[in-house]
Write an enzyme that holds these catalytic residues in place. Structure first.
Site: not given
Length: 896
Positions: A632, A327, A636
């Site tokens: 996080d 990410d 995700d």
């Protein structure tokens, strides 16, 4: 969501939900609660502690060990039985204690729903339990609230909502009432407020469109429940290896039993005991425990690197990854906005610094300057600090903001320029404000100072604010005609660098004016300048990406942010192919085959949603790649669970992400991933060393029994002596290999293939070579003892000690499988190696010379000179296999 409420007008949405702006009646709410159920996630079925514990016995090698224990128990060999059972139970207990359960991810998502909510029921405002919200309820939200359900907004005033847990965007989303196009990405649905997100500013009102499992956050929970958790490469290979090892052992044992009984005409009971001895010799009963201990040592090493391991095999998996899907926000970047550039009339300044820290150089043409010497830059800084609702604080050694992240970055900008923010704010009194609204896309404030001046400051979207200006400040601070082309071009350049651009303008008004109207700022402003903001990459992430690339690991960014912003960050951190970008809408048009082809050539995926992330991970895995996923947010979690190694952020990460992942980074630092990969590769190397030491020694022990049975010879070592050797050496010498340090050039080797077998041709050849050498050493010493007229007990004692000595020398050879063992560093070994060698030597002296143990194991005292001969046999073994390794390595180097 059953219907696309974001693509229809408010009246149509209310009609479809059978709702009115005044809210439902109590009777309607009760009926719908019975129909739709409470606004929470359904609790997943939980396995009992007993089933969780028993699952650790589900392994074919463990089944063989348990079968051997039953046979030895039936034959009255209680010592053998106790040792085998102890190893099996210890392995299960360690695994049960260490492994976390990713199923708790859904529980953490359920906790994100708001416990209380403000609603309109029959036209009256009430506070109700968030679990009692139903579709059609009208919910009131304001700054600081967590949105309790998915809402179609019907009223919004300056409403901004932080949606990073769903979209990955670090900047709060600006909300409006107008519908958006059908199929719009999650981050673009500006007329919706989603369950679990946080209101950062403004107020709003919305009608509930979905609750519980039907909300966006609920769909993610449902995806987690259906995501298949892949087994790790180590576990998969060990299962395959254990299956074939079991088949081989049972086949050889059956053949020997039939051969001895029908061809050799031996007594069946005698042959059966010999076959049990063979099984005890061949089965590496200590291997599961030693492998688990090797992984546990890796857990401690990774903890020192700020990587917390939740499932033991994930350590080895991390060491084998060939792709890291990361990410952007909070992982590669700081999740903090910072002003990177400022454009004023005739100049473009660049700024340095860390996040919200109010310190950093201001540069013009890469040369540091004193910012206050530039009048227009100082004026821009004062305006940015005044037209601002945020506050900047230093807490626990870190600078943090309260309010909008972009406004916090503007305060840091003012301090870097040299403006005393507190003094500036106290020198002026704000008398009126036009709050930011997505419809007019600007914020304006009216200020009066003590000498009697009044000023309006405006900040907002460049295309809006430039159109509201009639002039601009020149380098001397004076007003001149507006050059719209200059400002639009400067804004485009900033945007192309992935920066979010704000325009800042001002107007002096009469000191008697105390209120602010939209017409006061239309076409009357003076343009001061533009600021370009960016969520900056972590400096350590840049180095970590470079190290990963050197190790042959491809880094791919998967983010919910805009493609231009993602590309800018990708170039900064050094991604391999930052200019090729696929957006979520592009992914929707690709079938699985096309996606699998595109995913290997693309390193940046923008405007993605949870389904996209999951599809991308699966597509990479379909190419035979071992995939690590970092993240996080709740968005995700499904991909973290599916990935071969899920890595969650520990500080800023959501609980859902942590529970779905196998590893959690305690410091949220991407650089810790590279360190963890190094530790993972070390763990795998040590596992290979354990296996490369265990299998040849066990094979050598088994060969002595097989040869003796086939040729009708006396067993050179008894079954109880074989078990003693395995017990003493496996729990000492084998464990010593778990503590081996990282070998040189570990991070310069490419990742191993996902399907690379543990038992490859090189290891198979090593097993054959060492087995033959063990066979020659044991039978040679045994024959020597018989030839000297020694009793069979002494001959067997010497053969048993020969086995142990050769295993010790074999250990020193295995410690350096990628280089030479003939160096002072290799000979010096580690503290653990010498401790284990000392323990084994002491144990062998006791079993050889201590009368009580001599009676149990049928041993005799070995003469001194014969002991020297036994040690010489070990030295000869080491010399032969070391010379063979050097010849093999030299051939490999010439072949490159």
């Amino acid at each position: 969501m059953d219907q696309e409420f974001y693509a229809i007008e408010i009246d149509e949405a209310l009609e479809k939900l059978d709702a009115v702006p005044a809210g439902l009646s109590d009777e309607q709410a009760s009926a719908r609660l019975a129909e739709h159920g409470p606004n929470r996630m359904p609790a997943p079925p939980e396995r009992s502690l007993a089933l969780r514990f028993l699952s650790h016995f589900h392994n074919i090698l463990i089944y063989v060990l348990l079968g051997s224990a039953l046979i030895t128990l039936a034959l009255g060999h209680l010592v053998d039985t106790a040792v085998i059972i102890a190893v099996v139970v210890a392995n299960a207990v360690i695994g049960f204690v260490q492994e976390g359960k990713a199923e708790r991810a859904m529980e953490s998502i359920r906790g994100m729903l708001a416990p209380r909510a403000a609603v309109l029921r029959g036209g009256e405002r009430r506070t109700v339990d968030g679990a009692k919200l139903v579709p059609g309820d009208v919910v009131l939200i304001e700054a600081g609230d967590r949105v309790p359900a998915d809402l179609r907004l019907i009223r919004a005033h300056g409403l901004q909502i932080e949606e990073a847990i769903l979209t990955g965007e670090s900047v709060p989303a600006q909300k409006s009432l107008a519908p958006v196009s059908a199929g719009a990405p999650l981050g673009d649905r500006s007329c919706m407020a989603f369950s679990g997100t946080l209101v950062t500013s403004g107020q709003g009102r919305g009608v509930v469109t979905a609750t519980g499992a039907k909300s966006e956050i609920g769909r993610i929970s449902g995806m987690l429940a259906t995501v298949e958790v892949l087994t790790t490469p180590l576990v998969a290979q060990m299962n395959v290896f254990a299956k074939w090892l079991t088949v081989l052992i049972l086949l050889v044992a059956a053949v020997l039993l039939v051969f001895g009984y029908y061809v050799g005409h031996h007594d069946f009971a005698e042959m059966f005991m010999a076959v049990v001895g063979l099984s005890v010799a061949a089965i590496p009963e200590g291997l599961p425990a030693v492998l688990t201990i090797t992984l546990a040592v890796g857990v401690q090493a990774m903890a020192r690197r700020n990587a917390i391991v939740r499932r033991l095999p994930a350590i080895e998996t991390l060491g084998s990854v060939s792709v890291i899907c990361t990410d952007k926000t909070g992982t590669l970047t700081r999740n903090e906005m910072m002003v990177a550039s400022v454009a004023v009339s005739g100049h473009v300044f660049s700024l340095e610094g860390n996040g919200y820290e109010p310190e950093g150089a201001v540069k013009l043409a890469e040369v540091p300057v004193r910012a206050l010497d530039h009048i227009h830059l100082a004026e821009l800084a004062r305006a940015a600090a005044s037209c601002n609702d945020a506050s900047l604080h230093r807490r626990d050694g870190h600078w943090t903001i309260e309010g909008d992240p972009m406004e916090g970055a503007l305060l840091a900008l003012a301090a870097k320029v040299g403006v005393d923010v507190q003094r500036e704010l106290s020198a002026r009194t704000r008398t009126d404000t036009i709050p930011f609204d997505a419809r007019h896309r600007f914020m304006a404030t009216l200020h009066h100072d003590h000498p009697g001046h009044a000023d309006i400051f405006v900040k907002g979207a460049p295309e809006k604010v430039v159109g509201m200006c009639k002039g601009q400040r020149n380098r001397s601070g004076e007003q001149e005609p507006l050059d719209e082309g200059y400002w639009h071009e400067a804004a485009d350049v900033m945007a192309a660098r992935g920066q979010r651009v704000l325009a800042i303008a001002t107007r002096e008004v009469d000191h008697t004016q105390t209120d602010l109207k939209p017409e006061d700022v239309e076409g009357t402003l003076t343009m001061i300048g533009l600021v370009g903001l960016i969520d900056p990459p972590r400096a350590e992430a840049i180095a970590a990406v470079a190290e990963c690339r050197e190790a042959g690991i491809r880094v791919k960014m998967i983010t919910g942010d805009h493609g231009r912003t993602a590309a800018a960050i990708g170039r900064m951190i050094g991604l391999e192919n930052p200019d090729r970008i696929l957006a979520g809408t592009d992914l929707d048009r690709l079938d699985e085959a096309d996606l699998a082809s595109a995913v290997t050539a693309t390193d940046i995926f923008a405007r993605t949603n949870p389904e996209h992330k999951l599809r991308l991970v699966k597509a990479l895995q379909s190419q035979g790649l071992t995939v690590a996923m970092t993240g996080d947010g709740v968005n995700d979690a499904p991909a973290l669970k599916r990935a071969d190694a899920g890595i969650a952020m520990g500080r800023k990460g959501s609980e859902a992400a942590k529970e779905a992942a196998e590893l959690v980074l305690a410091d949220d630092n991407f650089a810790s991933i590279a360190a963890a990969v190094r530790e993972g590769r070390t763990v795998y190397d040590n596992i290979r060393k354990v296996i490369s030491w265990t299998l040849p020694t066990n094979a050598g022990e088994a060969m002595t029994i097989i040869v003796a049975l086939l040729f009708g010879m006396t067993l050179p070592v008894t079954p109880i002596q074989i078990l003693w050797i395995n017990l003493v050496t496996a729990v000492t010498l084998g464990i010593a290999l778990a503590f081996e340090p990282t070998e040189e050039n570990t991070m310069r080797r490419p990742p191993r293939p996902r399907d690379e077998p543990l038992l490859n041709g090189e290891l198979a050849w090593h097993i054959v070579l060492v087995s033959v050498l063990f066979l020659g050493g044991v039978f040679g010493i045994h024959a020597y003892a018989i030839d000297r007229g020694y009793p069979v007990e002494l001959a067997r004692t010497m053969a048993m000690n020969t086995l142990v000595v050769m295993e010790i020398f074999h250990l020193f050879f295995i410690r350096n499988i990628y280089g030479t063992s003939l160096t002072w560093k290799a000979v010096r070994g580690t503290r653990v190696v010498w401790i284990t060698v000392a323990i084994v030597v002491a144990a062998q002296f006791l079993v050889t010379y201590l009368p009580p143990l001599q009676a149990v194991f049928a041993t005799k005292s070995v003469p001194f000179l014969d002991g020297v001969l036994i040690v010489a046999t070990g030295v000869a073994l080491f010399a032969i296999i070391e010379v063979e390794k050097q010849l093999r390595l030299s051939v490999r180097r010439r072949g490159r």
